[in-house]
Design a protein around this motif. Structure first.
Motif: not given
Length: 129
Positions: A44-51
């Motif tokens: 999995r690659t779990l993106p969010f606003s700062t990382g």
């Protein structure tokens, strides 16, 4: 062509060949430096606003590491992994690029992964990997 010119030309070709080999050996090591801290394959690659949180699995082991979106600024970076029925394992540090990897044995249990960089964060639901 005299023998001096042949030697100079073959020395130049040899120098270019050696430089190419050294670059080929150096590039994969730097590109895989982050990935090598977590064993297994990326699931999995779990993106969010700062990382971004990268999740890896090897057998029943789950490993996660958080990367800063814009590396260079020192921020608090954290990651945690919790196998259902167990306590979460959390690690945090102030760094310019990534968190310390967290490894847990989950067996066939679902896991919950969280990660944060500065004020941005991500929290997954229960995932069966």
């Amino acid at each position: 062509m005299d023998s001096g010119a042949i030697r100079r030309r073959s020395a130049a070709v040899l120098a270019v060949l050696i430089a190419s080999v050294l670059l080929a050996l150096a590039a994969p090591g730097t590109a895989q430096a982050a990935a090598s801290s977590c064993p297994g394959r990326k699931v999995r690659t779990l993106p969010f606003s700062t990382g971004t949180v990268h999740v890896y699995k090897s057998g029943g082991n789950v490993c996660a590491i958080t990367f800063q979106k814009n590396p260079g600024t020192k921020r608090t970076i954290s990651v945690s992994v919790q196998a259902r029925g167990h306590h979460a394992v959390r690690k945090a540090r102030s760094h310019t690029r990534s968190s310390v990897p967290v490894k847990v044995y989950a067996g066939n249990r679902p896991v919950r992964v969280t990660g944060s960089v500065g004020s941005g964060s991500y929290r997954s639901g229960w995932m069966l990997l």
